[in-house]
Design a protein around this motif. Structure first.
Motif, short mmCIF file in Angstrom:
data_model
loop_
_atom_site.label_atom_id
_atom_site.label_comp_id
_atom_site.label_asym_id
_atom_site.label_seq_id
_atom_site.Cartn_x
_atom_site.Cartn_y
_atom_site.Cartn_z
N ALA A 100 0.87 -1.17 0.00
CA ALA A 100 0.00 0.00 0.00
C ALA A 100 0.90 1.22 0.00
CB ALA A 100 -0.91 -0.01 1.23
N THR A 101 0.89 1.98 -1.08
CA THR A 101 1.78 3.13 -1.20
C THR A 101 1.09 4.39 -0.66
OG1 THR A 101 1.03 3.78 -3.39
CG2 THR A 101 2.76 2.10 -3.28
N VAL A 102 1.87 5.38 -0.32
CA VAL A 102 1.34 6.63 0.20
C VAL A 102 0.60 7.40 -0.88
CG1 VAL A 102 1.96 8.87 1.20
CG2 VAL A 102 3.10 6.79 1.99
N ASN A 103 1.16 7.48 -2.08
CA ASN A 103 0.59 8.32 -3.13
C ASN A 103 -0.05 7.57 -4.30
OD1 ASN A 103 1.47 10.78 -1.88
ND2 ASN A 103 3.54 10.27 -2.56
N ASP A 104 0.26 6.29 -4.46
CA ASP A 104 -0.20 5.57 -5.65
C ASP A 104 -1.15 4.42 -5.35
OD1 ASP A 104 1.38 7.23 -7.25
OD2 ASP A 104 3.13 5.94 -6.98
#
Length: 169
Positions: A3-7
């Motif tokens: 789970a990415t911060v921005n994507d």
């Protein structure tokens, strides 16, 4: 998947080119690790892992609240531990005196890096085994003042203690 911060959620594949699961690491000096003198270097040793220079090995030492106290060099650094390593020198002063600590010795057999699933990031999967073990350090050395025998002036007082510590007299 990560789970990415921005994507958002990203996923990729992990390819393993080294067959088999790594062995379970076993310390060879667990008894000595229960009486670590923090004023001298300590060699934490383990049985040969039968690995290669491509394997990732790490040692992490935590306090009772799971705070990082000490760790081996990061994987892939020039002085990192590998599957052929059998010891880590913990430098004098790196561990707190008079404490019970928790160590982890981990070996991982990495797969092939994935550089295309998430542009700009490199992913690396590994099959790993971890051994958790207790460590204990000896209490701090008792400090004492030592009076230099009388003789020629001026009067002198000597103090013996540990290097790199602050003392208030």
């Amino acid at each position: 998947s990560i789970a990415t911060v921005n994507d958002g959620l990203r996923s990729g594949s992990a390819n393993f080119f080294l067959a088999g699961t790594p062995p379970t690491p076993q310390l060879s000096n667990l008894a000595a690790a229960q009486q670590i003198n923090t004023t001298t270097n300590f060699a934490l040793t383990w049985n040969p892992l039968g690995g290669s220079s491509l394997d990732i090995v790490s040692v992490v030492i935590l306090d009772g609240a799971s705070n990082l106290v000490y760790s081996s060099p990061a994987p892939f650094a020039s002085n990192a531990l590998t599957g052929t390593s059998t010891a880590l020198i913990i430098p004098a002063g790196a561990l707190p005196a008079g404490r019970s600590l928790i160590g982890h010795l981990t070996i991982g057999k990495p797969g092939l890096p994935n550089t295309s699933a998430y542009p700009g990031a490199t992913g690396l999967g590994a099959l790993a085994r971890d051994t958790e073990f207790p460590l204990a350090t000896l209490p701090p050395i008792a400090r004492r003042l030592q009076v230099v025998p009388p003789g020629a002036p001026p009067f002198a007082v000597g103090f013996m203690g540990e290097a790199h510590r602050n003392y208030l007299l």
